[in-house]
Write a protein that holds these residues in place. Structure first.
Motif, PDB file in Angstrom:
ATOM      1  N   GLN A 328      -0.832   4.522 -90.516  1.00 14.67           N
ATOM      2  CA  GLN A 328       0.250   4.276 -89.576  1.00 14.67           C
ATOM      3  C   GLN A 328       1.530   4.932 -90.085  1.00 14.67           C
ATOM      4  N   GLY A 329       1.359   5.956 -90.917  1.00 17.21           N
ATOM      5  CA  GLY A 329       2.509   6.581 -91.539  1.00 17.21           C
ATOM      6  C   GLY A 329       3.500   7.152 -90.552  1.00 17.21           C
ATOM      7  N   THR A 330       3.036   7.527 -89.375  1.00 19.17           N
ATOM      8  CA  THR A 330       3.935   8.086 -88.373  1.00 19.17           C
ATOM      9  C   THR A 330       4.483   7.006 -87.440  1.00 19.17           C
ATOM     10  N   ALA A 331       3.977   5.769 -87.614  1.00 22.83           N
ATOM     11  CA  ALA A 331       4.442   4.673 -86.756  1.00 22.83           C
ATOM     12  C   ALA A 331       5.897   4.380 -87.065  1.00 22.83           C
ATOM     13  N   ARG A 332       6.676   4.186 -86.043  1.00 26.12           N
ATOM     14  CA  ARG A 332       8.087   3.917 -86.235  1.00 26.12           C
ATOM     15  C   ARG A 332       8.415   2.504 -85.774  1.00 26.12           C
ATOM     16  N   VAL A 333       9.491   1.978 -86.328  1.00 22.26           N
ATOM     17  CA  VAL A 333       9.905   0.596 -86.097  1.00 22.26           C
ATOM     18  C   VAL A 333      11.318   0.607 -85.527  1.00 22.26           C
ATOM     19  N   THR A 334      11.557  -0.212 -84.521  1.00 31.36           N
ATOM     20  CA  THR A 334      12.904  -0.364 -83.993  1.00 31.36           C
ATOM     21  C   THR A 334      13.232  -1.840 -83.848  1.00 31.36           C
ATOM     22  N   TYR A 335      14.492  -2.114 -83.573  1.00 31.82           N
ATOM     23  CA  TYR A 335      14.960  -3.499 -83.505  1.00 31.82           C
ATOM     24  C   TYR A 335      15.663  -3.741 -82.179  1.00 31.82           C
ATOM     25  N   GLN A 336      15.278  -4.829 -81.510  1.00 32.91           N
ATOM     26  CA  GLN A 336      15.954  -5.301 -80.307  1.00 32.91           C
ATOM     27  C   GLN A 336      16.785  -6.517 -80.683  1.00 32.91           C
ATOM     28  N   ASP A 368      21.099   1.560 -77.142  1.00 33.15           N
ATOM     29  CA  ASP A 368      21.518   0.297 -76.533  1.00 33.15           C
ATOM     30  C   ASP A 368      20.703  -0.892 -77.025  1.00 33.15           C
ATOM     31  N   ALA A 369      20.383  -0.905 -78.325  1.00 30.90           N
ATOM     32  CA  ALA A 369      19.598  -2.011 -78.888  1.00 30.90           C
ATOM     33  C   ALA A 369      20.336  -3.335 -78.766  1.00 30.90           C
ATOM     34  N   GLY A 370      21.664  -3.287 -78.700  1.00 36.15           N
ATOM     35  CA  GLY A 370      22.445  -4.509 -78.615  1.00 36.15           C
ATOM     36  C   GLY A 370      22.602  -5.063 -77.222  1.00 36.15           C
ATOM     37  N   SER A 371      22.104  -4.361 -76.212  1.00 35.84           N
ATOM     38  CA  SER A 371      22.205  -4.876 -74.840  1.00 35.84           C
ATOM     39  C   SER A 371      21.089  -5.874 -74.575  1.00 35.84           C
ATOM     40  N   CYS A 372      21.336  -6.799 -73.652  1.00 37.32           N
ATOM     41  CA  CYS A 372      20.399  -7.880 -73.370  1.00 37.32           C
ATOM     42  C   CYS A 372      19.070  -7.340 -72.829  1.00 37.32           C
ATOM     43  N   CYS A 373      17.978  -8.017 -73.190  1.00 37.01           N
ATOM     44  CA  CYS A 373      16.654  -7.630 -72.703  1.00 37.01           C
ATOM     45  C   CYS A 373      16.313  -8.312 -71.383  1.00 37.01           C
ATOM     46  N   GLY A 374      17.136  -9.305 -70.976  1.00 37.63           N
ATOM     47  CA  GLY A 374      16.891  -9.997 -69.715  1.00 37.63           C
ATOM     48  C   GLY A 374      16.189 -11.330 -69.854  1.00 37.63           C
ATOM     49  N   ASN A 388      14.040  -8.668 -64.488  1.00 35.28           N
ATOM     50  CA  ASN A 388      13.089  -7.551 -64.526  1.00 35.28           C
ATOM     51  C   ASN A 388      13.792  -6.202 -64.425  1.00 35.28           C
ATOM     52  N   GLN A 389      14.889  -6.172 -63.699  1.00 28.90           N
ATOM     53  CA  GLN A 389      15.667  -4.940 -63.574  1.00 28.90           C
ATOM     54  C   GLN A 389      16.247  -4.546 -64.935  1.00 28.90           C
ATOM     55  N   ILE A 390      16.787  -5.539 -65.647  1.00 27.97           N
ATOM     56  CA  ILE A 390      17.341  -5.294 -66.981  1.00 27.97           C
ATOM     57  C   ILE A 390      16.236  -4.905 -67.956  1.00 27.97           C
ATOM     58  N   LEU A 391      15.108  -5.592 -67.872  1.00 31.72           N
ATOM     59  CA  LEU A 391      13.978  -5.288 -68.757  1.00 31.72           C
ATOM     60  C   LEU A 391      13.476  -3.860 -68.541  1.00 31.72           C
ATOM     61  N   GLU A 392      13.455  -3.418 -67.302  1.00 32.34           N
ATOM     62  CA  GLU A 392      12.958  -2.074 -67.007  1.00 32.34           C
ATOM     63  C   GLU A 392      13.816  -1.017 -67.702  1.00 32.34           C
ATOM     64  N   HIS A 393      15.128  -1.210 -67.673  1.00 29.71           N
ATOM     65  CA  HIS A 393      16.012  -0.261 -68.361  1.00 29.71           C
ATOM     66  C   HIS A 393      15.847  -0.365 -69.878  1.00 29.71           C
ATOM     67  N   LYS A 394      15.603  -1.564 -70.374  1.00 32.67           N
ATOM     68  CA  LYS A 394      15.361  -1.731 -71.808  1.00 32.67           C
ATOM     69  C   LYS A 394      14.101  -0.980 -72.227  1.00 32.67           C
ATOM     70  N   MET A 395      13.051  -1.073 -71.410  1.00 35.54           N
ATOM     71  CA  MET A 395      11.798  -0.395 -71.745  1.00 35.54           C
ATOM     72  C   MET A 395      11.939   1.129 -71.699  1.00 35.54           C
ATOM     73  N   GLU A 396      12.838   1.630 -70.880  1.00 32.32           N
ATOM     74  CA  GLU A 396      13.101   3.074 -70.889  1.00 32.32           C
ATOM     75  C   GLU A 396      13.573   3.509 -72.275  1.00 32.32           C
ATOM     76  N   ASN A 397      14.429   2.693 -72.887  1.00 35.34           N
ATOM     77  CA  ASN A 397      14.936   3.008 -74.223  1.00 35.34           C
ATOM     78  C   ASN A 397      13.874   2.803 -75.297  1.00 35.34           C
ATOM     79  N   ASN A 399      10.591   3.119 -74.882  1.00 38.64           N
ATOM     80  CA  ASN A 399       9.635   4.229 -74.758  1.00 38.64           C
ATOM     81  C   ASN A 399      10.223   5.529 -75.295  1.00 38.64           C
ATOM     82  N   ALA A 400      11.513   5.740 -75.079  1.00 39.30           N
ATOM     83  CA  ALA A 400      12.167   6.956 -75.569  1.00 39.30           C
ATOM     84  C   ALA A 400      12.206   6.996 -77.093  1.00 39.30           C
TER      85      ALA A 400
END
Length: 445
Positions: A328-336, A368-374, A388-397, A399-400
């Motif tokens: 999993q050496g290429t696996a990356r980690v992010t924080y919400q 935008d990790a500091g924005s609400c996930c909904g 769900n609208q807020i979550l959809e925009h969060k998932m865009e980030n 996935n990116a």
């Protein structure tokens, strides 16, 4: 639902009694809060912003408008994420104002739909305040999942016939337990190695039955860091959902019970692993500020509350973490971010510091990790469309960012991110984890 009991005139009087008028007038209408507010960013509507909602509150108190159904809807449409507070140059206590307004509205709302009344009574009065009932709920959920009933429910879409949002949430339910952390580990766990202090573990209500393993790993991390961990059996629900939903008097009673339990335990710090719980625990002094006999005890409690990330990053023995496995050496980690950990407890940096230690170069900061996930407590159930609208925009980030792990610091955020991953069909390639789980699984002993 609608405001009915006593009419809008009676509600105005209650708003006048409940709302802190000085805070209402502190708002300079500068608009710095607008880009920080999730609902304003989604709609661009002034009334959907902190500035707009404060204007509505003040207009209602001053008699310039009727506090009608539209007023009530705007108060309830706020997520309560409090991202506006760090952005405010006047230090307006918006979180306190929205809770005061909701308490007033709830006192005058008599036309909840029948099932809403039943759910509120069951959750706020009959379930969350009683730890043994929460364990019974956990046991029932465990039976539901393992008996085949869950499979049948999903095949027949029985839940979906009532609510598509509820059906979506049902699909990402964690493994619940009828045993809480005390039943598994006892009320005291000794420090490993040199002792650095004694901490009290706030086990929570949902955390204790739906994320029991996360609680266990939290205790283990604290012990490895050199802390004796005390888990007062007499503690109860933090009262956050009560306070956010207009049930302030019951939130006060829960707070008093917790203060007594942890004072008797004689701890140096009180550790929470749920941002939503921690945010109200650290404000018990404000919650009880109108009760002078509780002044000293509430301050004693509030100043000792720390998030698990802050304790591990700043106190005790530094822990060592193993690198991610080679496959999993290429696996990356992010924080919400947990909104309440970031905006109320000011704890946004400690989780990142720990993740950088544990993941090394694999850590990536998400846009935008500091924005609400909904999630926002039960907002994703009461306001599913906006959530769900807020979550959809969060998932865009998400996935990116191209990550394997999305790490959170709050159970609601954890479930919301699991929901987003499920909706995007990424369950096999991406995983949402609580930070205590991520750190414990990489701990070098």
């Amino acid at each position: 639902m609608s405001v009915a009991k006593g009419g809008t005139a009676a509600l105005r009087e209650t708003l006048q009694a409940k709302l802190d008028y000085e805070q209402l007038t502190n708002c300079m209408r500068c608009g710095f809060c607008l880009p920080a507010c999730p609902t304003f960013k989604e709609t661009g509507v002034e009334a959907e912003s902190p500035r707009g909602r404060i204007s509505l509150m003040k207009a209602a108190v001053d008699g310039l408008m009727e506090p009608n159904v539209m007023f009530e809807e705007q108060m309830n449409h706020c997520l309560g994420c409090r991202a506006c507070e760090p952005a405010c140059p006047a230090d307006v206590k918006y979180g306190q104002l929205i809770e005061q307004a909701r308490e007033a509205v709830e006192l005058h709302t008599t036309q909840h739909r029948w099932w809403v009344k039943g759910v509120r009574k069951a959750v706020f009065k009959q379930l969350f305040p009683h730890q043994h009932r929460m364990r019974l709920l956990g046991a029932a959920m465990n039976v539901y999942k393992k008996s085949g009933v869950q499979t049948l429910i999903r095949k027949t879409n029985a839940v979906g016939m009532f609510s598509s949002q509820l059906a979506s949430m049902e699909r990402i339910l964690p493994d619940a337990s009828g045993k809480g952390i005390v039943e598994i580990m006892g009320t005291r766990v000794a420090a490993k190695g040199e002792k650095h202090g004694t901490v009290g573990m706030f086990r929570g209500c949902l955390m204790d039955v739906m994320f029991t393993e996360t609680n266990r790993k939290t205790v283990e991390l604290l012990s490895e860091a050199g802390f004796d961990v005390v888990i007062p059996e007499a503690q109860n629900c933090c009262g956050a959902l009560h306070a956010h939903s207009g049930e302030k008097e019951q939130a006060k009673e829960l707070a008093k019970h917790n203060i007594r339990a942890f004072q008797e335990a004689g701890v140096d710090f009180i550790v929470s692993n749920a941002g939503g719980c921690g945010a109200i625990l650290v404000e018990y002094d404000h919650l009880l500020h109108e009760e002078p006999e509780w002044h000293d005890q509430a301050i004693w409690f509030a100043k000792r509350v720390k998030d698990i990330s802050t304790i591990l990053a700043e106190k005790g023995r530094p822990l060592q973490y193993a690198a991610l496995p080679q496959d999993q050496g290429t696996a990356r980690v992010t924080y919400q971010d947990s909104c309440h950990l970031r905006n109320v407890m000011k704890g946004g940096q400690a989780p990142r510091q720990l993740l950088q230690q544990a993941a090394g170069g694999a850590y990536v900061e998400m846009k935008d990790a500091g924005s609400c996930c909904g999630s926002a407590g039960i907002y994703n159930m009461t306001q599913p469309e906006m959530s769900n609208q807020i979550l959809e925009h969060k998932m865009e980030n998400v996935n990116a960012a191209g990550v394997r792990y999305v790490v959170t610091s709050n159970p609601g955020c954890h479930l919301q991110m699991k929901l987003g991953i499920e909706k995007h069909g990424c369950s096999g390639q991406m995983e949402a984890l609580h930070i205590a789980d991520f750190l414990y699984d990489r701990l070098v002993r």
